[in-house]
Design an enzyme around this catalytic site. Structure first.
Site, short mmCIF file in Angstrom:
data_model
loop_
_atom_site.label_atom_id
_atom_site.label_comp_id
_atom_site.label_asym_id
_atom_site.label_seq_id
_atom_site.Cartn_x
_atom_site.Cartn_y
_atom_site.Cartn_z
N THR A 85 42.76 41.35 29.01
CA THR A 85 41.43 40.79 29.24
C THR A 85 40.55 40.90 28.00
OG1 THR A 85 41.58 41.37 31.55
CG2 THR A 85 39.40 40.94 30.71
N THR A 160 44.23 46.05 30.91
CA THR A 160 43.93 47.33 31.56
C THR A 160 44.93 47.69 32.66
OG1 THR A 160 42.43 46.20 33.08
CG2 THR A 160 41.46 47.19 31.11
N ASP A 161 45.65 46.71 33.19
CA ASP A 161 46.47 47.00 34.36
C ASP A 161 47.49 48.10 34.14
OD1 ASP A 161 45.07 45.30 35.92
OD2 ASP A 161 46.75 44.03 36.51
N LYS A 238 43.70 54.15 35.91
CA LYS A 238 42.81 53.08 36.35
C LYS A 238 42.53 53.30 37.82
CE LYS A 238 42.16 48.06 36.25
NZ LYS A 238 42.73 46.73 35.93
#
Lengths: 414, 604, 414, 604
Positions: A85, A160-161, A238
């Site tokens: 992202t 970020t995943d 996360k």
């Protein structure tokens, strides 16, 4: 509609719809619907009664990051881009967001960055982080190792995943490192004015010039554009799907912070070394299993078939249904390693307390203590790849990269 | 001053609809909470790849935005979660309004992002979608074409503004707005008012207009030959006339000024030089304070502008000052306004001498940080060049005194790009049918219909509509109880709200009224039940048939006898005593009847 | 040592060790080591040189909860015991903690409870919660339904490890319920003076007399013995392996609280009904899979084999590696249901945002929104057991038992 | 007063060892933080199934406990995580101490929980394990048998105590304590002191005793025929004598009192009746306040106790008051002490009359809430019956004035049950061997050995040991640098600590000294380097050979010449100038030599 007559992305067309004559910039066709940008800026999606191309346009291809690969003066920092992202762009044809390599748009925002740092952009890949495979961790590690030799530190832009998985993998692979390795991502894509990418990256570059000789993650501390945390890779997770402050330092305070233009490191961390030592072997035949009521013995057995190791996310102190133990015990005797973590995320496993735990230990299951489940999974891959079978249990229980909390303070929890 | 003959007026009417928020499940209303967060916004490329001029403009201000959280906001308003899919009630309302004016509805609606980085939207953009195109509005002989009907989300309310920190609240953010834009078909303020009223009336008939002073806001587009000026935030219809007249006057004087300056030979590039040393002994507090705080004084000749800066109706000085205000530079001083601010004529003349001013020249003087000097210079030059080009097009804000102030350049189309988080919406046939059924009639027809259907007065029907209660009313009333329900809604509830200083959610009131309807309890029972709820009873306790049953004349008689109530005291006292018995609801007419009988008895 | 001569638990023995003569109470033998409690209270574990039984003792068997099954006057509450730490006892022979049924020891602590409530103890089982199977959820539900008919509410003492799973299962099974069903556990076993069980239970009984017509969990709000939260079962999760405040209400404020002797409910909840409607069918062929880099297509396929449904704990917005999609798509076409949740725990899935999500939707994967992964798993079992295949997707996305947050406030996160 | 002939004294010596905490990885020291939590504790059944008398006692007080978090506490101190496995360093220390006294070490050590619900342990129990049994201690001709050597965790420090809220801090909780309990083999305070000293000396020789005033605390067991009294918290050895004498005196007077009361016919059950009405017009502030706060006044006859309550050395009144204090009832009033507290003789006599007191009778009067009356009555009766039985055994607390106060009954064995969170510990051979190697010698031998081995004075060796620095010293010193290192530790560092008002972690100091050792840098270099560190230099900068190299006489001469330093000023000035050059470290002896030569030159 003859193919030749089809307007192309960027053409100015005149068309009629419901008897009204209109003009606009052609964007795309989607099952007979023309997507057209009107002069007032709105996109409409209509089936025109007729149309005519009045001006051939310039296709507005996405900027592929044509900016210089090196810019600025000051401390040399390498920026490895892997997609995600933080470097995402809108694909205006499909309306989807996809990764781009135009990191310059971010860096150019901060004029002073050019004065303090000499940023070198290293294009690695352009993939979404959910598609990153362990093999790519190794490639990133190698590229990072190479860059560390000529930079003060390396910043890796990453989706970020699975950023915490990659951070853990890099942490274990680097037995020693010459500079900080900072992963950075964003939860709001860079195409929106409110993107968190600007501040996350500004902080990441700063952290990359510090003494921090570990792998960290640079992300928002809370919902405000106010403070960025440096989180130890092996303790990061996360914890929210969408918030800016999705990444949390689990069970310990963040190692560093950036606020009001000031960087600070606190707590214990490894200082950077004079050399890099990289151990890139990874045993890939490792499974990560989420225990839950209803998981049958056969289900678990399938997850163990052909595996050299298994990390179980047990409940509470690491417990699982005792009906699995015979099956696990047999495989452990056959050489498979089994490690228990807790699906609670916070807190530690401890197989000394209840009868279930003691039986698990008897079956050969190793307690991971407070290593996070995902970190334990990566650590297992690393240990089975680089060390002998005899060393496994001791090393799993040894704090190698800050993955084990020696003590958990009261104030560090939800 | 009447508007000139070539006047063209267009409207953009924004109406808040009360169906919850547009892209999340928050309610329309919510208290502000004691929590906030801060953000910065960065400009991004629009769809076509170039940044829009108006967004660049905002970005140069580099401000921090603070958002106060409200009870009706969630992660979506905080820009911490992607939007949910569009509120179907809001979409249906937009469709109904489109149908009311014969506007052509798009089969597929795309949600767009309109970049706005003044902080009024946490995402840095406003979500908006074009729902219909074309159609026209007629009102009292005036006709105006419709250019577009959009469904968009409302922005944050500004709570406070300081130098580099602007505070907004999140309660209004994300409320659905229907925006109806007309062609510039109106020639006078009266025509504009007629059209605006008609739009508002249809919306009230639709019954979804939100309550509140700012539920309808209009932007007015005005041109008289010098380009289009978009005047933002005209909240009262009645002020359109005065605003437009003031604007016409402004443009006329501005055009005159341009003529004069051009006749004199036009203008040259500004050259700011430092003149701080001239003010070493100044007694002006402004100067002293400025110097103390490390600022310096710069001045530049402004050739050929003397006499148009602040003389008669000329106000070029203010035009320049307004532009500077946008980049946070306050207090530009020009020749014509001196002596002022503690600055003397002698000081003015020293500056004039140093800058070698000729007779027709003015000067501009700034007390600023030297960092800002370049930005100030280019801002002033940009503004002057724009004026001299006789293109006065721009976005202006309506002020409370009905004047307007420069806000920013007109926004262009590159501010818009697709909202990628929301798939394109296909207007389904059931939705369209349902919207068609609810297409709002003209107000007068509708009022008459309601009055007839429910047997209530035209006045009562109008009140229900204008107070935004018509949906509540039709949701529960029928031809039999129309009068009672309209009385309860129009009178009883406002009285109770006033008496108890609080409002009760309609859902709860509705439950009470339905209970009474089901049990054939009339007005007094309803009022009693509502009174109990307002005074804090639990619903279970209030909706008690024993408490709410209406007493017959016979029952009342028995009670009066049993409790030895003196029928010779006044009716209010008797009612009070009867009510205190909690035996049921007493109809005062019945009591009055009994009193009458008693009195007659007495007189017999 | 002849068997006949072996001392028994409770015997007073005299023995010599390293030439010292000592006396103590015999506890057990563990591979030649005698465990003996000395007069001063210490246990020692020694190999005696010689010993002699000087007094036969009474074996101190654990109190099996001989107290009355019903006690107190006031509102009738049923207390179903299923084992777990809250009713745990030390087994002084092995030193392990095991579940007991002596709930009276807890209740007798609060004299006023006897005045306010008529507590009826219903023994269900005596197992650790990690060993509870879905079949037992059904049994508990049936017993609970039966008790609800004669009580104001039901309190279920339960091990904390899988308490949230059971709570979710009960929530879905009860389409309507005549009174509150409150699960209660403890993180510090009742055998220690600092046990959290006392306050948790006191609050649970109170919550059980409220209007709350749902299934909730009654546990500590923070580390202090100060406030007990009532957490909606379908939004509860054990977030720490050991702390008292392990259970968190994910993404919403707790539904109720008990503090300073006062109970309060807040927020939205279903009120109790006039009847119970229980749907106890559960489809057990459902899997719960934790996606992670390195999970191979074949691994995932094994988890889907023979399953009627699968809940995937994806990353971020629910994403998984796109390489699985073909395989999943085929099975979905074959009738399997696939639902995506997020391993972030907090926040929602959303398959509209990124290309990966859109492809997942195309492959037939259903977005669970913000349903917690474990709750989604239980919900899937419930839906597949009780509803038609056609209703599945709509119901999965319908808020049936408070499992979906209609809106997530900013203040409800870590 | 000397102790009676049948006196038996035993000791329990508790020593804190400085090796981190016993069951977690927290450090020995830590600041208090600005965070706390509260807890309540509940009594539980012990292993044998019955609750222990002392825990029941505490529970009757129903108090809230507040814990202040410290930097050296974690979830384990907060009772939020099970303990980690035992600290091997602590276990080894306990083994070494056991070996020193010939105590028999258990092959397997079981950790037990000793229930203590006064809040001093967050879990409601203290973890303790028996490590060794038997052995004996000799000192100056006195011999005492050892009953047990235990390794236990220290409790919380009490910070504040109010009616129902006791505040503790977590810094001390969990520190390892070695507890050595002796048989009651000592006959006098002097003997007890000798034995206690010998235990402490061995511990100092072991080198792990924590620094700090309360690092050694002893409980003293005392009996003179009326049962065993355990006196808790004797921190100074020197006060043992006075405490025991006071205790012997107390018991003697108490025994006399019992004799008198019994001769008069003993005591009867108390009967409290309300006497509030007698005090309606009282001027006593205590009475007025009590009545205002809703309390009532109860009194009971105490037959045959007049004259033993508070006359001469008799103090039965205080015995009763102390027992009541434990259940939070303050201010029991008895006949003998009146007039007092604003109460008059007349009032005393009114009560006496109402209770029909005879000549030998006393009375007890309480101003309490009526709820508490029953508990007060049973507490008083329990106390009186215990005294009359001539069994004075109990736990008492040593007070600062060397008197003692009743704390609670003696704890029984049922307070103990196994710590199930920690598996039984098997003492491994390597651990035992390592402990054997470090068995502490007697102090005098050890001092002599150290003095000889490192070539330092006995005085210096003693200081190193008594200041707990011996481990630091032996960790770095050798036969060559012993003198220098002992000087640095004994003198330089305390001086630097004082000068800079802070301490520096030994790890950092050690690194500096090792660097100097490696580079053959002497005392002055070490002092210079340490000075730099204390004044804030980074280690990288301080450990610089250029800065730290010792200058030779020749180099000093050259510097003096090059910088034209006047050799006729005083030596301190010259040193200052030379040091300011930062060319290296200057040995003042060399400078003195140069001065001497110079002076001799002059005088030549």
């Amino acid at each position: 509609m003859p193919e030749s007559n089809k307007p192309e992305n960027g053409d100015i067309i005149k068309f009629t719809w419901k008897g009204k004559e209109m003009e606009g910039t052609f964007i795309s066709i989607d099952s007979d619907f023309f997507n057209v940008k009107l002069e007032n800026g709105y996109n409409i999606s209509i089936k025109p009664q007729s149309f005519e191309i009045i001006k051939k346009g310039v296709s507005f291809a996405v900027n592929e990051g044509k900016g210089a690969k090196v810019s600025g003066k000051g401390k040399p920092i390498s920026l490895i881009t892997t997609g995600g992202t933080i470097v995402s762009k809108v694909d205006y044809r499909t309306g989807a967001v996809f990764p781009s390599l135009d990191i310059e748009e971010l860096t150019s925002r901060f004029r002073y960055m050019e004065q303090n740092y000499r940023l070198k952009r290293v294009d690695f890949s352009n993939i979404l982080s959910e598609n990153i495979e362990p093999g790519q961790w190794v490639e990133i590690a190698k590229k990072t190792e190479h860059e560390l030799r000529n930079s003060e530190g390396v910043v890796i832009s990453h989706g970020t995943d699975t950023m915490s998985y990659t951070a853990s993998a890099l942490a274990f692979m680097f037995e020693k490192q010459m500079g900080p390795v900072i992963l950075v991502g964003s939860q709001r894509s860079s195409d929106r004015p409110s993107s968190d990418s600007y501040l996350n990256l500004e902080a990441a570059v700063g952290f990359a010039t510090s003494e921090f000789g570990e792998v960290g993650i640079s992300m928002h501390h809370n919902s405000s554009d106010e403070r960025i945390d440096l989180i130890r890779g092996t303790r990061s997770r996360k914890m929210h799907s969408t918030r800016r402050d999705a990444f949390k330092s689990i069970g310990e305070h963040p190692v560093g912070a950036f606020q009001d233009g000031l960087f600070s490191l606190s707590g214990k961390y490894r200082r950077k070394c004079r050399e890099n030592v990289l151990k890139t072997k990874l045993e890939k035949e490792v499974s990560l299993v989420y225990f839950h009521p209803g998981l049958e013995v056969e289900d678990l057995e399938k997850s163990m078939d052909g595996k050299k190791g298994m990390v179980i996310m047990g409940t509470g102190l690491g417990h699982i249904n005792t009906k699995y133990l015979q099956s696990i015990s047999e495989r452990v005797k056959g050489g498979m390693k089994a490690v228990a973590t807790t699906q609670c995320i916070y807190g530690s496993t401890n197989l000394d307390i209840y009868s279930t735990g003691r039986e698990m230990e008897k079956a050969g299951i190793i307690s991971a203590g407070n290593i996070l489940p995902e970190t334990a999974y990566v650590k297992m891959m690393h240990l089975l790849g680089n060390y002998s079978e005899e060393e496994f249990e001791v090393l799993m229980k040894t704090n190698m990269r800050g993955e084990i909390l020696e003590r958990e303070e009261l104030g560090v929890y939800l | 001053m009447p508007l000139p003959g070539n006047t063209m007026i267009g409207l953009e009417v924004h109406m808040q609809i009360d169906v919850g928020k547009l892209f999340c499940n928050c309610k329309s209303e919510g208290e502000l909470l004691d929590a906030s967060f801060t953000r910065r916004l960065h400009s991004t490329s629009g769809e076509i790849g170039s940044k829009d001029i108006s967004t660049n403009y905002e970005e140069s201000r580099d401000r921090l935005f603070k958002y106060i959280i409200s009870g009706n906001s969630c992660l979506i308003e905080a820009d911490e979660e992607p939007p949910k899919r569009i509120n179907p009630g809001a979409l249906k309302a937009a469709l109904s309004m489109s149908l009311a004016f014969g506007s052509s509805i798009l089969e597929r609606v795309s949600v767009m992002r309109k970049v706005v980085i003044d902080g009024s939207n946490t995402g840095g953009f406003q979500r908006t979608s074009l729902v219909a195109i074309g159609g026209e509005i007629n009102s009292g002989g005036v006709t105006a074409g419709i250019t577009s009907i959009c469904l968009e989300e409302d922005s944050c309310k500004k709570v406070d503004e300081r130098e580099n920190l602007v505070t907004y609240s999140l309660d209004r953010l994300g409320l659905p707005l229907i925006e109806i834009s007309t062609a510039p078909d109106m020639k006078s303020a009266d025509e504009a008012i007629a059209i605006a009223k008609e739009i508002g009336n249809r919306m009230m008939v639709l019954g979804l207009l939100r309550k509140g002073a700012d539920s309808i806001r209009q932007d007015v587009n005005f041109s008289m030959g010098y380009g289009r000026v978009e005047i933002k935030g005209v909240s009262k219809l009645s002020s359109i006339k005065e605003i437009l007249e003031a604007e016409a006057k402004r443009q006329e004087w501005l055009a005159k000024a341009v003529k004069i300056v051009k006749e004199r030979g036009g203008y040259e590039e500004l050259k700011f030089t430092e003149v701080s040393s001239l003010f070493r002994d100044s007694n002006s507090k402004m100067v002293i304070k400025g110097i103390e705080e490390g600022r310096r004084i710069f001045a530049s000749k402004l050739p050929n502008f003397r006499g148009v800066m602040k003389t008669e109706g000329f106000r070029v000085g203010r035009e320049i000052a307004d532009a500077l205000k946008q980049i946070n530079i306050k207090g530009v001083i020009h020749y014509e306004e001196l002596p002022a601010y503690g600055l003397t004529l002698a000081e003015r003349d020293m500056v004039a001498a140093q800058l070698e001013l000729k007779e027709n020249d003015s000067f501009l003087m700034l007390i600023i940080n030297s960092d800002s000097a370049n930005m100030a210079k280019s801002t002033i030059e940009g503004r002057i060049e724009k004026i001299l080009s006789l293109d006065f097009s721009e976005t202006r804000a309506a002020l409370v005194d009905n004047s307007t102030r420069y806000m920013r350049p007109l926004s262009g189309s590159s501010r818009m790009y697709p909202e990628t988080d929301i798939p394109v919406i296909t207007i389904s046939s059931p939705l369209l049918e349902s919207a068609t059924e609810e297409t709002p009639q003209p107000l007068s027809e509708f009022t008459a219909d309601i009055s007839k259907k429910y047997g209530i007065s035209g006045q009562d029907a109008e009140t229900l509509i204008s107070e935004r209660n018509i949906k509540k009313f039709t949701g529960i009333a029928n031809d039999k109880n129309g009068k009672i329900i309209s009385r309860i809604i129009n009178q009883t509830i406002p009285e109770l709200n006033k008496k108890y200083q609080r409002e009760i959610e309609w859902e709860n009131i509705k439950e009470v009224l339905e209970f009474c309807n089901e049990n054939s309890l009339g007005r007094y029972s309803m009022e009693k039940a509502l009174g109990l709820i307002y005074s804090g009873s639990r619903k279970e306790d209030a909706l008690n048939l024993k408490l709410l049953r209406p007493l017959t004349e016979g029952q009342i008689k028995i009670l009066i006898e049993r409790h030895e109530i003196n029928l010779h005291s006044n009716i209010a006292d008797i009612m009070k005593k009867l009510n205190a018995l909690d035996e049921g609801v007493v109809d005062p007419l019945l009591v009055a009847g009994l009193l009458n009988t008693e009195k007659n008895k007495g007189s017999n």
